[in-house]
Write a protein that holds these residues in place. Structure first.
Motif, PDB file in Angstrom:
ATOM      1  N   LEU A 178       0.826  -1.211   0.000  1.00  0.00           N
ATOM      2  CA  LEU A 178       0.000   0.000   0.000  1.00  0.00           C
ATOM      3  C   LEU A 178       0.858   1.259   0.000  1.00  0.00           C
ATOM      4  N   GLN A 179       1.939   1.246   0.755  1.00  0.00           N
ATOM      5  CA  GLN A 179       2.861   2.379   0.750  1.00  0.00           C
ATOM      6  C   GLN A 179       3.433   2.597  -0.646  1.00  0.00           C
ATOM      7  N   ASP A 180       3.780   1.503  -1.313  1.00  0.00           N
ATOM      8  CA  ASP A 180       4.325   1.613  -2.672  1.00  0.00           C
ATOM      9  C   ASP A 180       3.307   2.234  -3.620  1.00  0.00           C
ATOM     10  N   ALA A 181       2.028   1.858  -3.460  1.00  0.00           N
ATOM     11  CA  ALA A 181       0.987   2.418  -4.326  1.00  0.00           C
ATOM     12  C   ALA A 181       0.921   3.936  -4.168  1.00  0.00           C
ATOM     13  N   VAL A 182       1.072   4.415  -2.940  1.00  0.00           N
ATOM     14  CA  VAL A 182       1.061   5.857  -2.688  1.00  0.00           C
ATOM     15  C   VAL A 182       2.337   6.493  -3.210  1.00  0.00           C
ATOM     16  N   ASN A 183       3.475   5.889  -2.904  1.00  0.00           N
ATOM     17  CA  ASN A 183       4.765   6.474  -3.292  1.00  0.00           C
ATOM     18  C   ASN A 183       4.961   6.516  -4.799  1.00  0.00           C
ATOM     19  N   HIS A 184       4.387   5.524  -5.498  1.00  0.00           N
ATOM     20  CA  HIS A 184       4.554   5.461  -6.951  1.00  0.00           C
ATOM     21  C   HIS A 184       3.472   6.247  -7.695  1.00  0.00           C
ATOM     22  N   HIS A 185       2.660   6.978  -6.918  1.00  0.00           N
ATOM     23  CA  HIS A 185       1.641   7.864  -7.490  1.00  0.00           C
ATOM     24  C   HIS A 185       0.625   7.107  -8.343  1.00  0.00           C
ATOM     25  N   HIS A 186       0.295   5.891  -7.904  1.00  0.00           N
ATOM     26  CA  HIS A 186      -0.827   5.201  -8.527  1.00  0.00           C
ATOM     27  C   HIS A 186      -2.125   5.939  -8.171  1.00  0.00           C
ATOM     28  N   HIS A 187      -3.167   5.620  -8.896  1.00  0.00           N
ATOM     29  CA  HIS A 187      -4.483   6.155  -8.560  1.00  0.00           C
ATOM     30  C   HIS A 187      -4.986   5.365  -7.343  1.00  0.00           C
ATOM     31  N   ALA A 188      -4.692   5.867  -6.152  1.00  0.00           N
ATOM     32  CA  ALA A 188      -5.065   5.196  -4.900  1.00  0.00           C
ATOM     33  C   ALA A 188      -6.003   6.111  -4.143  1.00  0.00           C
ATOM     34  N   HIS A 189      -7.297   5.750  -4.142  1.00  0.00           N
ATOM     35  CA  HIS A 189      -8.312   6.612  -3.549  1.00  0.00           C
ATOM     36  C   HIS A 189      -9.219   5.814  -2.613  1.00  0.00           C
ATOM     37  N   MET A 190      -9.699   6.519  -1.592  1.00  0.00           N
ATOM     38  CA  MET A 190     -10.604   5.928  -0.614  1.00  0.00           C
ATOM     39  C   MET A 190     -11.984   6.552  -0.764  1.00  0.00           C
ATOM     40  N   LEU A 191     -13.009   5.727  -0.639  1.00  0.00           N
ATOM     41  CA  LEU A 191     -14.392   6.198  -0.645  1.00  0.00           C
ATOM     42  C   LEU A 191     -14.821   6.377   0.801  1.00  0.00           C
ATOM     43  N   VAL A 192     -15.182   7.600   1.177  1.00  0.00           N
ATOM     44  CA  VAL A 192     -15.491   7.904   2.578  1.00  0.00           C
ATOM     45  C   VAL A 192     -16.816   8.641   2.673  1.00  0.00           C
ATOM     46  N   SER A 193     -17.355   8.653   3.892  1.00  0.00           N
ATOM     47  CA  SER A 193     -18.576   9.411   4.148  1.00  0.00           C
ATOM     48  C   SER A 193     -18.581   9.861   5.593  1.00  0.00           C
ATOM     49  N   GLY A 194     -19.472  10.781   5.899  1.00  0.00           N
ATOM     50  CA  GLY A 194     -19.705  11.117   7.291  1.00  0.00           C
ATOM     51  C   GLY A 194     -20.416   9.970   7.979  1.00  0.00           C
ATOM     52  N   PRO A 195     -20.400   9.940   9.311  1.00  0.00           N
ATOM     53  CA  PRO A 195     -21.087   8.872  10.036  1.00  0.00           C
ATOM     54  C   PRO A 195     -22.595   8.957   9.858  1.00  0.00           C
ATOM     55  N   VAL A 196     -23.240   7.805   9.898  1.00  0.00           N
ATOM     56  CA  VAL A 196     -24.701   7.723   9.829  1.00  0.00           C
ATOM     57  C   VAL A 196     -25.204   7.263  11.195  1.00  0.00           C
ATOM     58  N   GLU A 197     -26.181   7.959  11.707  1.00  0.00           N
ATOM     59  CA  GLU A 197     -26.695   7.660  13.045  1.00  0.00           C
ATOM     60  C   GLU A 197     -27.174   6.207  13.137  1.00  0.00           C
ATOM     61  N   GLY A 198     -26.721   5.515  14.159  1.00  0.00           N
ATOM     62  CA  GLY A 198     -27.174   4.157  14.407  1.00  0.00           C
ATOM     63  C   GLY A 198     -26.335   3.070  13.788  1.00  0.00           C
ATOM     64  N   GLU A 199     -25.360   3.418  12.939  1.00  0.00           N
ATOM     65  CA  GLU A 199     -24.545   2.389  12.306  1.00  0.00           C
ATOM     66  C   GLU A 199     -23.301   2.094  13.145  1.00  0.00           C
ATOM     67  N   LEU A 200     -22.788   0.892  12.963  1.00  0.00           N
ATOM     68  CA  LEU A 200     -21.546   0.499  13.619  1.00  0.00           C
ATOM     69  C   LEU A 200     -20.462   0.434  12.550  1.00  0.00           C
ATOM     70  N   ALA A 201     -19.679   1.484  12.451  1.00  0.00           N
ATOM     71  CA  ALA A 201     -18.605   1.544  11.461  1.00  0.00           C
ATOM     72  C   ALA A 201     -17.282   1.241  12.157  1.00  0.00           C
ATOM     73  N   THR A 202     -16.492   0.366  11.566  1.00  0.00           N
ATOM     74  CA  THR A 202     -15.261  -0.096  12.203  1.00  0.00           C
ATOM     75  C   THR A 202     -14.041   0.689  11.774  1.00  0.00           C
ATOM     76  N   TRP A 203     -14.021   1.142  10.528  1.00  0.00           N
ATOM     77  CA  TRP A 203     -12.818   1.779   9.997  1.00  0.00           C
ATOM     78  C   TRP A 203     -13.082   3.246   9.713  1.00  0.00           C
ATOM     79  N   HIS A 204     -12.213   4.101  10.247  1.00  0.00           N
ATOM     80  CA  HIS A 204     -12.353   5.544  10.082  1.00  0.00           C
ATOM     81  C   HIS A 204     -11.023   6.148   9.635  1.00  0.00           C
ATOM     82  N   THR A 205     -11.112   7.228   8.883  1.00  0.00           N
ATOM     83  CA  THR A 205      -9.923   7.981   8.507  1.00  0.00           C
ATOM     84  C   THR A 205      -9.450   8.810   9.695  1.00  0.00           C
TER      85      THR A 205
END
Length: 208
Positions: A72-99
């Protein structure tokens, strides 16, 4: 389950291209697919070294043979198209991974450009957010990005057993053009074939 395409494996969506970002309208049937999906305003952000740790944790939770933190570090360092899809929290959901900024990490994708073609290397949806349409969102945004870079073709590999992902790709217009024998590891003894799939970006249009 949407996993790796390895080379060594009511809202709008922001999709980056060569000249910046633009809005990609989500098809109405996708917007209505789930309640949580309709409640979200999502966006793409570039994967940075600061976010590699959380992406690596999600990668390990999502795949039996995950990319390493170094991959993953290499993908960032080599300037690949590495993007994350994110959103604000939604009330009542259990989200495990956060930025680091506290946004919910729905998934991510990594791709690379060739001379006139793009190659999807990794697409992953968080286990808690699967079957909500996010893989489709990421694939459509990736196709738009590749078109913006004047790519004629978009390539990927997918496990022969991953019929769910194959169906998504086929629905976009990807076609199977070859097989890579024993491409993916199954366990210490066995390996699995990969289907090589190709999308003509000159003919592809965002669904309405």
């Amino acid at each position: 389950v949407f996993g790796h395409c390895h080379v060594p494996a009511a809202c709008g969506v922001l999709a980056s291209n060569a000249t910046g970002c633009r809005h990609v309208a989500m098809p109405k049937h996708r917007m209505q697919k789930t309640t949580l999906m309709g409640q979200r305003r999502v966006r793409f952000i570039a994967m940075t070294q600061a976010e590699v740790d959380v992406v690596a944790e999600l990668e390990k939770a999502s795949h039996s043979h995950p990319w390493s933190r170094g991959n993953l570090q290499d993908a960032v360092n080599h300037h690949h198209h590495a993007h994350m899809l994110v959103s604000g929290p939604v009330e009542g959901e259990l989200a495990t991974w956060h930025t680091g900024a506290g946004e919910v990490l729905l998934g991510y994708c990594v791709a690379m450009m060739g001379v006139d073609e793009a190659h999807l290397l990794n697409i992953t949806v968080a286990p808690t957010h699967r079957r909500q349409g996010w893989a489709t969102v990421m694939m459509h945004a990736l196709a738009v990005w590749a078109q913006g870079r004047d790519a004629h073709l978009l390539w990927l590999e997918v496990r022969a057993s991953n019929t769910v992902a194959q169906a998504l790709y086929a629905s976009m217009g990807f076609e199977v053009v070859g097989v890579r024998k024993r491409y993916y590891a199954l366990n210490a003894q066995a390996r699995e074939d990969a289907h090589v799939m190709r999308l003509s970006l000159q003919a592809w249009r965002m669904p309405k």
